[in-house]
Design a protein around this motif. Structure first.
Motif, PDB file in Angstrom:
ATOM      1  N   GLY A   1      -6.960   0.336   9.869  1.00 55.88           N
ATOM      2  CA  GLY A   1      -7.646   0.032   8.626  1.00 55.88           C
ATOM      3  C   GLY A   1      -7.606  -1.450   8.278  1.00 55.88           C
ATOM      4  N   VAL A   2      -6.454  -2.064   8.454  1.00 57.39           N
ATOM      5  CA  VAL A   2      -6.327  -3.494   8.177  1.00 57.39           C
ATOM      6  C   VAL A   2      -7.215  -4.299   9.112  1.00 57.39           C
ATOM      7  CG1 VAL A   2      -4.744  -5.457   8.306  1.00 57.39           C
ATOM      8  CG2 VAL A   2      -4.028  -3.348   7.165  1.00 57.39           C
ATOM      9  N   MET A   3      -7.167  -3.994  10.395  1.00 56.76           N
ATOM     10  CA  MET A   3      -7.966  -4.746  11.360  1.00 56.76           C
ATOM     11  C   MET A   3      -9.467  -4.526  11.151  1.00 56.76           C
ATOM     12  SD  MET A   3      -6.058  -6.665  13.157  1.00 56.76           S
ATOM     13  CE  MET A   3      -7.204  -7.122  14.464  1.00 56.76           C
ATOM     14  N   ALA A   4      -9.857  -3.298  10.808  1.00 57.04           N
ATOM     15  CA  ALA A   4     -11.273  -3.022  10.571  1.00 57.04           C
ATOM     16  C   ALA A   4     -11.805  -3.848   9.407  1.00 57.04           C
ATOM     17  CB  ALA A   4     -11.476  -1.533  10.309  1.00 57.04           C
ATOM     18  N   GLU A   5     -11.000  -3.996   8.356  1.00 53.22           N
ATOM     19  CA  GLU A   5     -11.431  -4.784   7.205  1.00 53.22           C
ATOM     20  C   GLU A   5     -11.526  -6.264   7.561  1.00 53.22           C
ATOM     21  OE1 GLU A   5     -12.703  -5.654   3.350  1.00 53.22           O
ATOM     22  OE2 GLU A   5     -12.636  -3.788   4.507  1.00 53.22           O
ATOM     23  N   ILE A   6     -10.590  -6.757   8.341  1.00 55.98           N
ATOM     24  CA  ILE A   6     -10.638  -8.161   8.771  1.00 55.98           C
ATOM     25  C   ILE A   6     -11.897  -8.418   9.598  1.00 55.98           C
ATOM     26  CG2 ILE A   6      -9.537  -9.836  10.314  1.00 55.98           C
ATOM     27  CD1 ILE A   6      -6.834  -8.727   9.334  1.00 55.98           C
ATOM     28  N   LYS A   7     -12.204  -7.496  10.508  1.00 62.29           N
ATOM     29  CA  LYS A   7     -13.398  -7.666  11.340  1.00 62.29           C
ATOM     30  C   LYS A   7     -14.669  -7.518  10.505  1.00 62.29           C
ATOM     31  CE  LYS A   7     -11.259  -8.569  15.144  1.00 62.29           C
ATOM     32  NZ  LYS A   7     -11.230  -7.710  16.334  1.00 62.29           N
ATOM     33  N   ARG A   8     -14.656  -6.606   9.518  1.00 61.51           N
ATOM     34  CA  ARG A   8     -15.833  -6.432   8.657  1.00 61.51           C
ATOM     35  C   ARG A   8     -16.159  -7.709   7.902  1.00 61.51           C
ATOM     36  NH1 ARG A   8     -17.466  -5.539   3.638  1.00 61.51           N
ATOM     37  NH2 ARG A   8     -15.376  -5.806   2.769  1.00 61.51           N
ATOM     38  N   LEU A   9     -15.104  -8.427   7.501  1.00 65.19           N
ATOM     39  CA  LEU A   9     -15.300  -9.677   6.763  1.00 65.19           C
ATOM     40  C   LEU A   9     -15.666 -10.841   7.682  1.00 65.19           C
ATOM     41  CD1 LEU A   9     -12.261  -9.483   4.292  1.00 65.19           C
ATOM     42  CD2 LEU A   9     -14.677  -9.074   3.755  1.00 65.19           C
ATOM     43  N   GLY A  10     -15.565 -10.621   8.992  1.00 64.09           N
ATOM     44  CA  GLY A  10     -15.830 -11.714   9.920  1.00 64.09           C
ATOM     45  C   GLY A  10     -14.792 -12.820   9.825  1.00 64.09           C
ATOM     46  N   TRP A  11     -13.569 -12.422   9.481  1.00 62.37           N
ATOM     47  CA  TRP A  11     -12.493 -13.405   9.283  1.00 62.37           C
ATOM     48  C   TRP A  11     -11.879 -13.756  10.629  1.00 62.37           C
ATOM     49  CZ3 TRP A  11      -7.483 -12.279   5.994  1.00 62.37           C
ATOM     50  CH2 TRP A  11      -6.786 -13.479   5.817  1.00 62.37           C
TER      51      TRP A  11
ATOM     52  N   TYR B   1       0.856  -1.179   0.000  1.00 61.13           N
ATOM     53  CA  TYR B   1       0.000   0.000   0.000  1.00 61.13           C
ATOM     54  C   TYR B   1       0.893   1.229   0.000  1.00 61.13           C
ATOM     55  CZ  TYR B   1       0.996   0.529   5.027  1.00 61.13           C
ATOM     56  OH  TYR B   1       1.620   0.689   6.242  1.00 61.13           O
ATOM     57  N   ARG B   2       0.319   2.363  -0.360  1.00 63.42           N
ATOM     58  CA  ARG B   2       1.083   3.601  -0.411  1.00 63.42           C
ATOM     59  C   ARG B   2       0.815   4.449   0.818  1.00 63.42           C
ATOM     60  NH1 ARG B   2       0.171   5.548  -6.741  1.00 63.42           N
ATOM     61  NH2 ARG B   2       1.266   3.777  -7.699  1.00 63.42           N
ATOM     62  N   PRO B   3       1.790   5.249   1.239  1.00 70.29           N
ATOM     63  CA  PRO B   3       1.540   6.159   2.361  1.00 70.29           C
ATOM     64  C   PRO B   3       0.312   7.018   2.084  1.00 70.29           C
ATOM     65  CG  PRO B   3       3.875   6.132   1.822  1.00 70.29           C
ATOM     66  CD  PRO B   3       3.186   5.352   0.740  1.00 70.29           C
ATOM     67  N   GLY B   4      -0.559   7.098   3.065  1.00 71.14           N
ATOM     68  CA  GLY B   4      -1.774   7.880   2.905  1.00 71.14           C
ATOM     69  C   GLY B   4      -2.990   7.067   2.519  1.00 71.14           C
ATOM     70  N   ASP B   5      -2.819   5.799   2.099  1.00 68.53           N
ATOM     71  CA  ASP B   5      -3.959   4.962   1.752  1.00 68.53           C
ATOM     72  C   ASP B   5      -4.857   4.757   2.967  1.00 68.53           C
ATOM     73  OD1 ASP B   5      -3.127   4.719  -0.835  1.00 68.53           O
ATOM     74  OD2 ASP B   5      -2.504   2.614  -0.699  1.00 68.53           O
ATOM     75  N   ILE B   6      -6.166   4.718   2.727  1.00 69.99           N
ATOM     76  CA  ILE B   6      -7.109   4.504   3.819  1.00 69.99           C
ATOM     77  C   ILE B   6      -8.002   3.285   3.580  1.00 69.99           C
ATOM     78  CG2 ILE B   6      -7.138   6.920   4.517  1.00 69.99           C
ATOM     79  CD1 ILE B   6      -9.758   7.246   2.994  1.00 69.99           C
ATOM     80  N   ASP B   7      -7.986   2.738   2.385  1.00 68.91           N
ATOM     81  CA  ASP B   7      -8.813   1.579   2.054  1.00 68.91           C
ATOM     82  C   ASP B   7      -7.897   0.360   1.897  1.00 68.91           C
ATOM     83  OD1 ASP B   7     -10.506  -0.345   1.095  1.00 68.91           O
ATOM     84  OD2 ASP B   7     -11.184   0.779  -0.652  1.00 68.91           O
ATOM     85  N   PHE B   8      -8.095  -0.637   2.740  1.00 71.65           N
ATOM     86  CA  PHE B   8      -7.249  -1.827   2.715  1.00 71.65           C
ATOM     87  C   PHE B   8      -8.037  -3.083   2.338  1.00 71.65           C
ATOM     88  CE2 PHE B   8      -5.130   1.289   5.274  1.00 71.65           C
ATOM     89  CZ  PHE B   8      -3.810   1.158   4.894  1.00 71.65           C
ATOM     90  N   SER B   9      -9.167  -2.876   1.667  1.00 74.01           N
ATOM     91  CA  SER B   9     -10.001  -4.015   1.304  1.00 74.01           C
ATOM     92  C   SER B   9      -9.296  -4.943   0.323  1.00 74.01           C
ATOM     93  CB  SER B   9     -11.334  -3.535   0.718  1.00 74.01           C
ATOM     94  OG  SER B   9     -11.123  -2.670  -0.390  1.00 74.01           O
ATOM     95  N   SER B  10      -8.577  -4.384  -0.652  1.00 76.18           N
ATOM     96  CA  SER B  10      -7.924  -5.245  -1.649  1.00 76.18           C
ATOM     97  C   SER B  10      -6.776  -6.023  -1.027  1.00 76.18           C
ATOM     98  CB  SER B  10      -7.426  -4.414  -2.830  1.00 76.18           C
ATOM     99  OG  SER B  10      -6.412  -3.507  -2.435  1.00 76.18           O
TER     100      SER B  10
END
Length: 390
Positions: free
Chosen positions: A243-253, A210-219
């Motif tokens: 951001g990474v943890m929020a996406e993991i929790k959103r997916l219920g992983w 990811y690049r500095p400043g990215d806020i979406d880590f879904s991909s």
């Protein structure tokens, strides 16, 4: 770990832009009554949430020293500039600090990319750089081994490797993914991951940048899940870790373990992330103290910080305070005839041990040693040690 060609070219261009016609000033910023120091922090970019702590604690340590008569009768004055976590902004900030403000030193400047873009030219100009919050090994590389650079942040590669040497067999990890920031910071984390995996008979299953400043880590998280990894190494700082943890929790992983490197093991991460960061593991490089601490020195710091800023300090504040006091003790050891040469001699002779450190430290080849780590986990919103420091 070497920087790649694109990073080296960008850093060299920035250094040339900064260096220009500057000549070393062996005691710039030093007068009969004052020592002027500067710093550049991310006051407007992706790490801005953590910057008040760094700024306030640095100012607190300096104010306390000044209230006691300063350093050999000189007051220490701090000038703060914004780098926005952008190398080009850092170059302009450091140009101002060196050319216009004529600072003696850069103290606690923030960011791997921003420091990589400025440190080389700063030391070439005869400016001390003390305690950059950055990838220490690469900072020494960029500085060309200059005696004017003193690093206090643990090397990300060695500490990541040491933590993984414990974690991989402890967790029985078999499929390991890495989410990393492009640039020096991510490169160093990966340089620690590789030997640890080799020692465990493993290799990286999947990587995602990811690049500095990215806020979406879904991909990035989607790639980890598609590869069915059981462990994710996160080369992430504050907002990125959340951001990474929020996406993991959103997916219920459930079931995947996430270990963030030293910069992500922050109470700011636990506070901002809330329930999303529960269960996150982190590599710790210093002691954490809450308001319930029984350490008297930590209690005194927390009380002084609260009185000055009406806030409770986090470990970023504690570390900035700690590094600033090491800098001040180095100034004291340099003597009344302060030059960069006398400072180098004083810093190398000054040991450091306080409420943040795992053990007494001193500078070995201008880097704080020994490096010790712990592995911690967020439980009920608090980082809880899973190991003793090792």
């Amino acid at each position: 770990m070497s920087m790649n060609r694109r990073q080296m070219l960008a850093t060299s261009a920035a250094a040339l832009a900064l260096g220009g016609s500057l000549r070393p000033a062996r005691a710039a910023g030093v007068s009969a009554g004052e020592i002027v120091v500067g710093t550049h922090l991310d006051l407007s970019g992706p790490a801005a949430a953590g910057m008040p702590a760094l700024r306030n604690a640095t100012e607190l340590a300096l104010a306390q020293a000044n209230a006691q008569g300063g350093i050999h009768g000189r007051q220490v004055r701090l000038i703060v500039e914004d780098n926005g976590s952008q190398p080009q902004l850092a170059v302009r900030a450091v140009q101002k600090l060196i050319r216009s403000d004529e600072v003696f030193a850069l103290l606690n400047p923030f960011g791997s990319g921003t420091n990589a873009a400025t440190i080389g030219a700063a030391v070439e100009a005869g400016t001390v750089v003390f305690g950059p919050w950055a990838a220490s090994a690469i900072m020494h590389q960029v500085a060309g081994g200059s005696p004017l650079l003193f690093t206090t942040v643990q090397n990300y590669n060695t500490t990541t490797e040491r933590a993984l040497n414990w974690a991989l067999p402890e967790w029985g990890s078999q499929r390991v993914g890495v989410i990393y920031m492009e640039g020096p910071f991510g490169d160093l984390i990966r340089a620690g991951v590789t030997p640890a995996l080799a020692a465990a008979g493993l290799s990286v299953t999947e990587e995602a940048a990811y690049r500095p400043g990215d806020i979406d880590f879904s991909s990035q998280v989607a790639r980890m899940r598609a590869a069915n990894v059981d462990t994710i190494i996160a080369a992430t700082i504050t907002r990125e870790t959340v951001g990474v943890m929020a996406e993991i929790k959103r997916l219920g992983w459930d079931g995947v373990k996430v270990l963030t490197a030293i910069p992500g093991r922050s109470t700011v991460v636990a506070r901002l992330g809330g329930a999303d960061t529960e269960g996150l593991y982190g590599v710790g490089g210093w002691r954490l103290h809450g308001e319930d601490t029984t350490d008297t020195d930590a209690q005194a710091f927390i009380a002084a910080y609260r009185e000055a800023y009406d806030a409770v300090p986090d470990e970023n504040a504690a570390n900035a305070y700690s590094y600033t006091n090491w800098f001040l003790n180095s100034l004291r050891a340099a003597g009344e005839d302060l030059t960069t040469d006398s400072f180098v001699e004083g810093a190398r002779a000054t040991a450091h041990n306080d409420f943040t450190t795992y053990s007494e430290q001193s500078f070995v080849e201008n880097h704080a040693m020994p490096e010790m780590v712990s592995v911690d986990r967020i439980e009920n919103g608090v980082w809880v040690p899973q190991t003793e420091p090792f």
